[in-house]
Structures are given as C-alpha cells and as structure tokens.
Design a protein around this motif. Structure first.
Motif, short mmCIF file in Angstrom:
data_model
loop_
_atom_site.label_atom_id
_atom_site.label_comp_id
_atom_site.label_asym_id
_atom_site.label_seq_id
_atom_site.Cartn_x
_atom_site.Cartn_y
_atom_site.Cartn_z
N LYS A 1 105.19 108.79 94.26
CA LYS A 1 105.22 110.15 94.80
C LYS A 1 103.79 110.53 95.13
O LYS A 1 102.88 110.35 94.32
CB LYS A 1 105.78 111.11 93.76
CG LYS A 1 105.69 112.57 94.10
CD LYS A 1 106.14 113.43 92.90
CE LYS A 1 106.06 114.91 93.20
NZ LYS A 1 106.42 115.74 92.02
N GLN A 2 103.57 111.06 96.33
CA GLN A 2 102.23 111.49 96.71
C GLN A 2 102.25 112.93 97.20
O GLN A 2 102.81 113.22 98.25
CB GLN A 2 101.63 110.58 97.79
CG GLN A 2 100.16 110.88 98.08
CD GLN A 2 99.52 109.86 99.01
OE1 GLN A 2 100.19 109.21 99.80
NE2 GLN A 2 98.19 109.73 98.93
N GLU A 3 101.65 113.80 96.41
CA GLU A 3 101.52 115.20 96.80
C GLU A 3 100.29 115.36 97.67
O GLU A 3 99.36 114.54 97.63
CB GLU A 3 101.43 116.07 95.56
CG GLU A 3 102.70 116.02 94.70
CD GLU A 3 102.56 116.77 93.40
OE1 GLU A 3 102.92 117.96 93.37
OE2 GLU A 3 102.08 116.17 92.42
N SER A 4 100.29 116.41 98.44
CA SER A 4 99.21 116.66 99.39
C SER A 4 97.85 116.69 98.69
O SER A 4 97.67 117.39 97.69
CB SER A 4 99.45 117.97 100.11
OG SER A 4 98.44 118.23 101.05
N GLY A 5 96.92 115.88 99.19
CA GLY A 5 95.57 115.87 98.64
C GLY A 5 95.41 115.08 97.36
O GLY A 5 94.35 115.11 96.74
N LYS A 6 96.46 114.36 96.98
CA LYS A 6 96.39 113.57 95.74
C LYS A 6 96.71 112.12 96.01
O LYS A 6 97.25 111.76 97.05
CB LYS A 6 97.36 114.13 94.70
CG LYS A 6 97.06 115.55 94.27
CD LYS A 6 98.03 116.00 93.18
CE LYS A 6 97.72 117.41 92.73
NZ LYS A 6 98.68 117.86 91.68
N GLY A 7 96.39 111.27 95.04
CA GLY A 7 96.75 109.87 95.14
C GLY A 7 98.20 109.65 94.76
O GLY A 7 98.83 110.52 94.15
N PRO A 8 98.76 108.50 95.12
CA PRO A 8 100.15 108.19 94.74
C PRO A 8 100.32 108.16 93.22
O PRO A 8 99.44 107.72 92.49
CB PRO A 8 100.38 106.81 95.33
CG PRO A 8 99.39 106.70 96.45
CD PRO A 8 98.19 107.46 95.98
N GLN A 9 101.48 108.63 92.77
CA GLN A 9 101.79 108.68 91.35
C GLN A 9 103.05 107.86 91.09
O GLN A 9 104.06 108.04 91.78
CB GLN A 9 102.00 110.13 90.93
CG GLN A 9 102.38 110.33 89.48
CD GLN A 9 102.71 111.79 89.17
OE1 GLN A 9 102.80 112.62 90.07
NE2 GLN A 9 102.89 112.09 87.92
N PHE A 10 102.98 106.96 90.13
CA PHE A 10 104.12 106.11 89.78
C PHE A 10 105.32 106.95 89.34
O PHE A 10 105.19 107.90 88.56
CB PHE A 10 103.70 105.18 88.63
CG PHE A 10 104.81 104.34 88.06
CD1 PHE A 10 105.59 104.82 87.02
CD2 PHE A 10 105.06 103.08 88.54
CE1 PHE A 10 106.61 104.05 86.47
CE2 PHE A 10 106.07 102.29 88.01
CZ PHE A 10 106.84 102.79 86.97
N ILE A 11 106.50 106.61 89.88
CA ILE A 11 107.72 107.30 89.46
C ILE A 11 108.60 106.36 88.63
O ILE A 11 108.95 106.64 87.49
CB ILE A 11 108.54 107.78 90.68
CG1 ILE A 11 107.72 108.74 91.53
CG2 ILE A 11 109.82 108.47 90.21
CD1 ILE A 11 108.44 109.12 92.82
N ILE A 12 108.98 105.23 89.25
CA ILE A 12 109.91 104.31 88.60
C ILE A 12 109.80 102.96 89.28
O ILE A 12 109.42 102.88 90.45
CB ILE A 12 111.36 104.86 88.67
CG1 ILE A 12 112.28 104.06 87.74
CG2 ILE A 12 111.89 104.88 90.10
CD1 ILE A 12 113.65 104.73 87.55
N ASP A 13 110.10 101.92 88.53
CA ASP A 13 110.06 100.57 89.11
C ASP A 13 111.35 99.82 88.78
O ASP A 13 112.15 100.25 87.94
CB ASP A 13 108.83 99.79 88.62
CG ASP A 13 108.80 99.61 87.09
OD1 ASP A 13 107.85 98.97 86.60
OD2 ASP A 13 109.69 100.14 86.41
N ILE A 14 111.55 98.70 89.47
CA ILE A 14 112.73 97.89 89.22
C ILE A 14 112.41 96.45 89.62
O ILE A 14 111.70 96.20 90.59
CB ILE A 14 113.96 98.42 90.00
CG1 ILE A 14 115.24 97.68 89.58
CG2 ILE A 14 113.74 98.32 91.51
CD1 ILE A 14 116.52 98.35 90.10
N ARG A 15 112.92 95.53 88.83
CA ARG A 15 112.74 94.11 89.15
C ARG A 15 114.00 93.60 89.85
O ARG A 15 115.08 94.19 89.74
CB ARG A 15 112.46 93.31 87.88
CG ARG A 15 111.21 93.76 87.19
CD ARG A 15 110.75 92.84 86.09
NE ARG A 15 109.59 93.41 85.42
CZ ARG A 15 108.35 93.32 85.88
NH1 ARG A 15 108.11 92.67 87.00
NH2 ARG A 15 107.35 93.87 85.22
#
Lengths: 114, 112
Positions: B37-51
């Motif tokens: 997830k990337q909010e305006s003016g910020k770096g991407p933020q991890f939400i969830i992963d899957i293998r």
C-alpha cells in the motif's frame, strides 16, 4: 523502531546538473535497495547492497548513476549528469539478511529535472 | 503486473463496502507475491504476502487470493475505510531471482 530515513525529501535541478540522495536503513538491516518510481508506475530496482557489497545492479544506468554503501550502513545514490527522464521518486528500502523478502521502504526523494 | 503507463487503474468504493484489487503477473516461475500500500508522499508499506504453494491467505481485514493457472492475484479488503485510500501494488519474485518486480498499481478511493 525508527524506519528508513531518506534525504532530501524533494529536489529540483536542471538537466545536466548532479544530484545525490542519502539513505539510512533500519538498524541491523544488512540489505539495502534503491528503487526508481516514475509517476504512475511501480518501483523499479536500481541496485541492491548486502552489507557494503553490490548484489545486483543490472538495472542501474551506470553511465550516469552511481551508488555506494562504504561502511555497510548509510548509502548514497548519485546522478551525474541528470536527464529530464530521471524525474521520479527515488525510494530506499532495507531488509534483514535472513528475511530479504520483507522490505521496509523510506518516504522517498522526489526529484524533478527541468 | 500489467503496465498502464501514466494512467493508473482506479477503483472507487463506498466506505464500509468490500474492495477487490486485481493483479496479473507474467512470470510463471514466480513463487512469492506481496501486496503493498502506498499513500501519497510515502513509501510502499507491506500489507500481506503469499507463496505459490498456497491459494489463499488472510490477514486483518485483508485476504490475498492466488490463481496460478491464470497467473492472477487479488487483494480483498473487507469493510473498506477512508484510511484505505491509497495506491496498491502487487509484487512478484521468481525463485531464482533476488529482486521483486512490481506491477503498475491501482488507485483505491474510498467514498464517504
């Protein structure tokens, strides 16, 4: 825990000038990444460091871009000379060596080349 | 992910509704996927992963579904809130590769 720090947050330069960005990763993170994010696109990896060594720089335009991480902590990314198409957000990320899949991103440096 | 140049796909949902954000990937060797997830003016933020050995994974208010047959990934957000408004990126990694490859993102707007 402090996050990844980057500076400056914004930079405006003219084409053919030089610019440098600084990144301080999360303490203890051995792996550091620089990404370029052009407006409307996802981040693209430029270079990956493990401690002070380069792991992957295959997508770094080496004729104008350079990066270093001399002491295995902070890193700088330099562009010399800049082109109009270098306008982008430059993101730094870091991860633990044992869990490189979880990358923590800094806020980025927004570069505008005029 | 699909490249859409300067025009991000957009999704608008009413607050409280569920959101589904889709991502197509191209590398059949990819075995690990992440949503950011990337909010305006910020770096991407991890939400969830899957293998790739899973087809579904749930987190808090988020679910990721993986369909390897058609190389499709989706992110479901339950009871979407105004704070969920952001650009969402999927990223993939092939087992032999060190790097993540990001898709072009989807702009989610939550309407009051």
């Amino acid at each position: 825990e402090a996050g990844v720090a980057q500076s400056p947050r914004y930079k405006i330069i003219e084409k053919r000038q030089s610019v440098a960005f600084w990144c301080n990763p999360i303490s203890g993170h051995a792996t550091l990444y620089w990404y370029q994010q052009i407006l409307g696109q996802g981040p693209k990896l430029l270079i990956q460091f493990q401690n002070n060594g380069v792991v992957d720089d295959s997508q770094l335009p080496k004729d104008r871009f350079s990066a270093e991480r001399l002491k295995g902590v902070d890193s700088t990314l330099k562009i010399q000379p800049a082109k109009l198409e270098d306008s982008a957000v430059y993101l730094c990320a870091s991860s633990l060596l044992r869990n490189q899949e979880t990358q923590y991103f800094g806020p980025g440096t927004r570069l505008l080349v005029l | 992910g699909e490249s859409v140049g300067l025009h991000l796909p957009t999704l608008s949902v009413q607050e409280g509704d569920n959101s589904i954000i889709n991502c197509a990937y191209s590398n059949s060797a990819s075995d690990y996927f992440i949503w950011y997830k990337q909010e305006s003016g910020k770096g991407p933020q991890f939400i969830i992963d899957i293998r790739s050995n899973m087809d579904k994974r749930q987190g808090q208010r988020v679910t990721v579904l993986l369909n390897k047959t058609v190389k499709h990934l989706s992110l479901q957000i339950a009871a979407t809130q105004p704070g969920d408004s952001a650009v969402y990126f999927c990223a993939e990694r092939a087992g032999s590769a060190r790097q993540l490859t990001f898709g072009s993102g989807t702009q989610l707007t939550v309407l009051p």
